[in-house]
Design a protein around this motif. Structure first.
Motif, short mmCIF file in Angstrom:
data_model
loop_
_atom_site.label_atom_id
_atom_site.label_comp_id
_atom_site.label_asym_id
_atom_site.label_seq_id
_atom_site.Cartn_x
_atom_site.Cartn_y
_atom_site.Cartn_z
N LEU A 109 49.06 32.15 24.80
CA LEU A 109 48.06 31.25 25.36
C LEU A 109 48.45 30.84 26.78
O LEU A 109 47.62 30.83 27.68
N GLN A 110 49.73 30.53 26.98
CA GLN A 110 50.19 30.13 28.30
C GLN A 110 50.00 31.27 29.30
O GLN A 110 49.57 31.07 30.42
N LYS A 111 50.31 32.49 28.88
CA LYS A 111 50.13 33.66 29.74
C LYS A 111 48.66 33.83 30.08
O LYS A 111 48.29 34.08 31.22
N GLY A 112 47.80 33.68 29.06
CA GLY A 112 46.36 33.81 29.28
C GLY A 112 45.84 32.76 30.23
O GLY A 112 45.01 33.06 31.09
N ASP A 113 46.31 31.52 30.10
CA ASP A 113 45.88 30.45 31.00
C ASP A 113 46.29 30.77 32.43
O ASP A 113 45.52 30.57 33.37
N PHE A 114 47.51 31.29 32.61
CA PHE A 114 47.98 31.62 33.96
C PHE A 114 47.13 32.73 34.55
O PHE A 114 46.70 32.65 35.71
N VAL A 115 46.88 33.78 33.78
CA VAL A 115 46.09 34.90 34.26
C VAL A 115 44.69 34.44 34.62
O VAL A 115 44.15 34.82 35.67
N ASN A 116 44.09 33.61 33.77
CA ASN A 116 42.74 33.10 34.06
C ASN A 116 42.73 32.27 35.35
O ASN A 116 41.82 32.39 36.16
N THR A 117 43.73 31.44 35.53
CA THR A 117 43.82 30.62 36.74
C THR A 117 44.02 31.49 37.97
O THR A 117 43.38 31.28 39.00
N ALA A 118 44.92 32.46 37.87
CA ALA A 118 45.17 33.36 39.00
C ALA A 118 43.91 34.13 39.36
O ALA A 118 43.57 34.27 40.55
N ASP A 119 43.20 34.64 38.37
CA ASP A 119 41.95 35.36 38.62
C ASP A 119 40.93 34.46 39.32
O ASP A 119 40.26 34.89 40.25
N TYR A 120 40.84 33.21 38.88
CA TYR A 120 39.90 32.26 39.48
C TYR A 120 40.24 32.03 40.95
O TYR A 120 39.37 32.07 41.81
#
Length: 65
Positions: free
Chosen positions: A41-52
């Motif tokens: 989940l933490q990895k997914g949150d980081f990837v989502n934030t970076a993509d944004y």
């Protein structure tokens, strides 16, 4: 494989025991699966934030290139 030791209160340990018993799994399996879910989940949150951020600033990055 690395092992860690953590201190739990008696009530936390009882809750873990109860939850593991209800689901028919060992406490160690429950904790390992929970940790894996949390890490993903933490990895997914980081990837989502970076993509944004990359999408939001795409025009700026294009101009700076």
């Amino acid at each position: 494989m690395t092992s860690i030791t953590i201190d739990l209160s008696d009530s936390q340990f009882r809750k873990l025991q109860d939850f593991a018993r209800v689901h028919g799994i060992a406490i160690e399996v429950l904790l390992k699966a929970s940790l894996e879910d949390w890490l993903n989940l933490q990895k997914g949150d980081f990837v989502n934030t970076a993509d944004y951020v990359l999408m939001k600033n795409a025009e700026l990055y294009r101009r700076l290139a």
